[in-house]
Enzyme design. Structure first.
Site, short mmCIF file in Angstrom:
data_model
loop_
_atom_site.label_atom_id
_atom_site.label_comp_id
_atom_site.label_asym_id
_atom_site.label_seq_id
_atom_site.Cartn_x
_atom_site.Cartn_y
_atom_site.Cartn_z
N HIS A 1 17.80 -36.62 -7.03
CA HIS A 1 17.18 -36.96 -5.73
C HIS A 1 15.67 -36.72 -5.74
O HIS A 1 15.06 -36.66 -4.69
CB HIS A 1 17.85 -36.15 -4.61
N ARG B 1 3.50 -0.20 -5.00
CA ARG B 1 3.28 -0.73 -3.65
C ARG B 1 1.94 -1.46 -3.52
O ARG B 1 1.70 -2.16 -2.54
CB ARG B 1 3.34 0.40 -2.62
N GLU C 1 6.98 -15.25 -11.32
CA GLU C 1 6.41 -14.00 -10.79
C GLU C 1 5.73 -13.16 -11.87
O GLU C 1 4.66 -12.61 -11.65
CB GLU C 1 7.57 -13.21 -10.16
N LYS D 1 11.77 -15.27 -11.08
CA LYS D 1 11.42 -14.20 -12.01
C LYS D 1 10.41 -14.68 -13.03
O LYS D 1 9.45 -14.00 -13.35
CB LYS D 1 12.70 -13.71 -12.68
N GLU E 1 16.75 -17.67 -8.59
CA GLU E 1 16.36 -16.32 -9.01
C GLU E 1 15.68 -16.36 -10.39
O GLU E 1 14.65 -15.72 -10.62
CB GLU E 1 17.60 -15.41 -9.01
N LYS F 1 5.39 -4.33 -4.51
CA LYS F 1 6.84 -4.14 -4.51
C LYS F 1 7.45 -4.26 -3.11
O LYS F 1 8.44 -4.94 -2.91
CB LYS F 1 7.14 -2.75 -5.10
N CYS G 1 0.84 -1.19 0.00
CA CYS G 1 0.00 0.00 0.00
C CYS G 1 0.88 1.25 0.00
O CYS G 1 1.94 1.28 0.61
CB CYS G 1 -0.94 0.09 1.19
N TRP H 1 -3.05 -2.57 -1.68
CA TRP H 1 -2.72 -3.99 -1.88
C TRP H 1 -3.54 -4.70 -0.82
O TRP H 1 -3.25 -4.57 0.37
CB TRP H 1 -1.23 -4.22 -1.69
N ASN I 1 -1.38 2.35 5.72
CA ASN I 1 -0.53 1.27 5.22
C ASN I 1 -0.09 0.46 6.44
O ASN I 1 0.56 1.01 7.32
CB ASN I 1 0.68 1.87 4.49
N GLY I 2 -0.45 -0.81 6.48
CA GLY I 2 -0.07 -1.63 7.64
C GLY I 2 -1.20 -2.57 7.99
O GLY I 2 -2.11 -2.79 7.19
O1 M6R Z 1 12.60 -4.80 -0.89
P1 M6R Z 1 13.17 -6.16 -0.70
O2 M6R Z 1 14.40 -6.38 -1.52
O3 M6R Z 1 13.42 -6.51 0.74
O4 M6R Z 1 12.06 -7.16 -1.22
C1 M6R Z 1 12.16 -8.54 -1.01
C2 M6R Z 1 11.21 -9.32 -1.88
O5 M6R Z 1 9.89 -9.00 -1.58
C3 M6R Z 1 11.44 -9.07 -3.38
O6 M6R Z 1 12.77 -9.33 -3.74
C4 M6R Z 1 10.51 -9.94 -4.23
O7 M6R Z 1 10.83 -11.28 -4.07
C5 M6R Z 1 10.62 -9.52 -5.70
N1 M6R Z 1 9.32 -9.17 -6.18
C6 M6R Z 1 11.22 -10.56 -6.58
O8 M6R Z 1 11.37 -10.12 -7.88
#
Ligand code: M6R
Length: 594
Positions: free
Chosen positions: A490, A27, A474, A471, A467, A589, A2, A70, A94-95
């Protein structure tokens, strides 16, 4: 999660708040809302979905608050969008209010009628209960009843010409403009108007007026060095592509002025130098992509730094009970510096007397203020929800920290020199990969029909495999998993067939031959293989279906170069599937909830 924004000043507030909401949309983008005060009149607007309007002045008035949502408590619908109002008190939040159910029940018994399913709405009701002519007094009393996290902004025609703001575990900054004040969740929403900001600390409250602000204690004004155009897409179709294309510059900027001949100069570690020298173990903590950077750091610290290292997810370690002592250090890796799980873990490590350091991108974020030192990644604002350039910045900085630790231990001048010399060349090598993006796009086109992908790597490239998989899932919503190559046999091998391609990270390094064996295992099960290999490796071309070549480098720096094609791979995949690349469904984000 948010975004909150507000403006009070001489100008029309609506366009400023809409512009800020767009900047903060990363956000949360389930819905948005805004209210504008014009003396006794209040205009309220709430919409589900992303912000499509240009921010023409729809409503007159010089005081306004707005919110990008969000969804956490209550589904995605107009009534749950903020601002929430009760009896003339308007709140954006926000929270998470953990005790909202109890508070709501009490208020209902007193005759209050609720219009939404959110936790936030109780704040407006509590303020109304406490109001005695002064908004900040009412807000202070209301917040005393609340358990949880909040960044809030409150306005009311009953005590107009002010915005009351307060913070507890959710970020809030004040932008000081020539014509008034802006409140926002982070600096990206204010840099079009000012570079002078104040960061609120937990438990603080402030009252913003057109020509003054009042905080309970004296605060330092900081200057942000981000440029306004660094948060525009420029000519790129998506922020994500723009940010990937910045990856070579990010390495340059992260290393600038920090590389010496056979050591590194990291100002943020100076005051922790002695404790780092005595440290016998390094914890590395992050979430999501930040965790994969931390995991890469684990290998780097062990190999170059000559120190025991352990990477953990913030969301797990915070609930565990590792034996911690003062001879250990913990490095928190985060783009935003606001990830709630990391911050909870940070508190735990700090309380145990462990030296806490940050590898952070966002200037002035909670992580940078709560740690005892650290190193900025200097990537500039990252807007796309999928983290790309920040990851490259993180592993670049972790490489430098490893050199720093290594030089305090057994890393020879010669070895350090070799790594540093190569680090100086890495931006050019990264640029070559970026220039090759169309070839990666062409390969992606051949794989669009597949619904499952496996990513494998070993040693330094095992975290990069994870990673790459994150990606892809996501932003394209395609199932993908990343595992060490050696783990295939395994279990995961049972899933490999002609319908599940494997992306194999096999640069020429100490585990290259082992990776080739893994590729053979996949091919023997009719699995297709896309290899990320070192240029000049003709042997691999004979075995796999497609190869993406990267320039040669030393083993410890291969993660920087193997990650870049994987970022492009995921981007082009999602582009072909017409996904909402910068704002993938269900995500946000900055994850400020637990
Ligand atoms: O702001 P941060 O780097 O702490 O965020 C951590 C994760 O939420 C962030 O890396 C998330 O996994 C990304 N959307 C991945 O692309």
């Amino acid at each position: 999660m948010c975004g909150i924004i507000g403006y009070i000043g001489e100008k029309q507030a609506y366009p400023i708040v809409i512009n800020g909401l767009k900047k903060l949309e990363y956000r949360g983008y389930d819905s948005y809302g805004i209210c504008v005060l014009d003396n006794e009149k209040v205009f309220l607007k709430k919409r589900v979905g992303q912000i499509l309007e240009e921010g023409e002045s729809e409503f007159n008035g010089c005081v306004s608050i707005g919110h990008d949502r969000w969804a956490s408590t209550g589904g995605v619908c107009e009534k749950n969008a903020h601002p929430h109002e009760y009896n003339g008190f308007y709140v954006v939040h926000n929270g998470i209010i953990e005790n909202y159910k109890e508070l709501k029940e009490d208020l209902i018994k007193k005759g209050h009628i609720f219009n939404s399913d959110t936790d936030t709405e109780v704040i407006a009701h509590l303020i109304s209960e406490e109001f005695n002519g002064n908004l900040e007094d009412a807000a202070r009393k209301a917040l005393k009843k609340i358990i949880g996290s909040y960044g809030i902004a409150v306005v009311s025609p009953k005590d107009k010409d002010k915005i009351v703001i307060a913070k507890m575990s959710s970020p809030i900054i004040i932008g000081i403009c020539k014509d008034g004040h802006i409140v926002a969740s982070d600096p990206s929403a204010v840099i079009d108007y000012t570079k002078q900001i104040i960061t609120l600390d937990d438990g603080e409250m402030a009252v913003l007026r057109k020509d003054s602000y009042m905080i309970l204690k004296e605060k330092k004004i900081e200057t942000i060095d981000w440029e306004s155009d660094s948060i525009s897409k420029g000519d790129y179709a998506h922020y994500m592509l723009k940010e990937i294309m910045e990856e070579s510059k990010v390495i340059e900027s992260a290393t600038m002025g920090r590389l010496l001949d056979n050591n590194v100069k990291l100002g943020g570690l100076e005051s922790s130098k002695e404790r780092l020298e005595e440290a016998n173990k390094i914890f590395l903590i992050g979430c999501g992509t930040g965790y994969y950077a931390a995991k890469t750091g684990e290998y780097l610290m062990e190999e170059i730094g000559g120190i025991d290292a352990e990477a953990h997810m913030g969301s797990e370690i915070r609930y565990r009970n590792p034996r911690l002592d003062r001879n250990e250090a913990a490095i928190f890796v985060s783009q935003s510096g606001e990830t709630a799980d990391n911050l909870a873990a940070l508190k735990k490590f700090k309380d145990a007397g462990v030296l806490t350091l940050g590898v952070t991108n966002a200037i002035g974020s909670t992580q940078t203020r709560e740690t005892e030192g650290g190193v900025y990644t200097r990537c500039g604002p990252e807007i796309a929800v999928a983290s790309t350039k920040a990851f490259i910045g993180q592993i670049t900085v972790l490489t430098m920290i490893s050199i720093f630790l290594g030089r305090q231990r057994n890393l020879s001048e010669k070895k350090a020199e070799e790594v540093i010399k190569e680090l100086r060349d890495i931006p050019f090598k990264a640029e070559l990969i970026l220039n090759n993006r169309e070839e990666i796009n062409n390969i992606v086109q051949k794989y669009l029909r597949f619904k499952d992908f496996w990513f494998i790597g070993r040693k330094f490239n095992y975290p990069i495999a994870m990673e790459g998989a994150l990606k892809l899932k996501e932003i394209s919503y395609i199932h993908a998993e990343g595992t060490p190559g050696g783990e295939l046999k395994h279990g995961p091998l049972a899933l490999i067939d002609e319908n599940c391609p494997t992306v194999a990270l096999c640069p020429r390094d100490s585990v290259y031959d082992k990776m080739l064996s893994n590729i053979e295992e996949v091919k023997a099960r009719n699995g297709k293989v896309i290899a990320i290999a070192s240029e000049g490796d003709n042997k691999i071309k004979e075995i796999v279906d497609d190869v993406i070549y990267i320039p040669k480098t030393i083993e410890a720096l291969t993660p920087i170069l193997t990650a870049i094609p994987l970022h492009l791979f995921a981007y082009y995949f999602a582009l072909a599937l017409k996904r909402d690349i910068d704002k993938p469904r269900n995500l946000a984000k900055s994850v400020t909830v637990e």
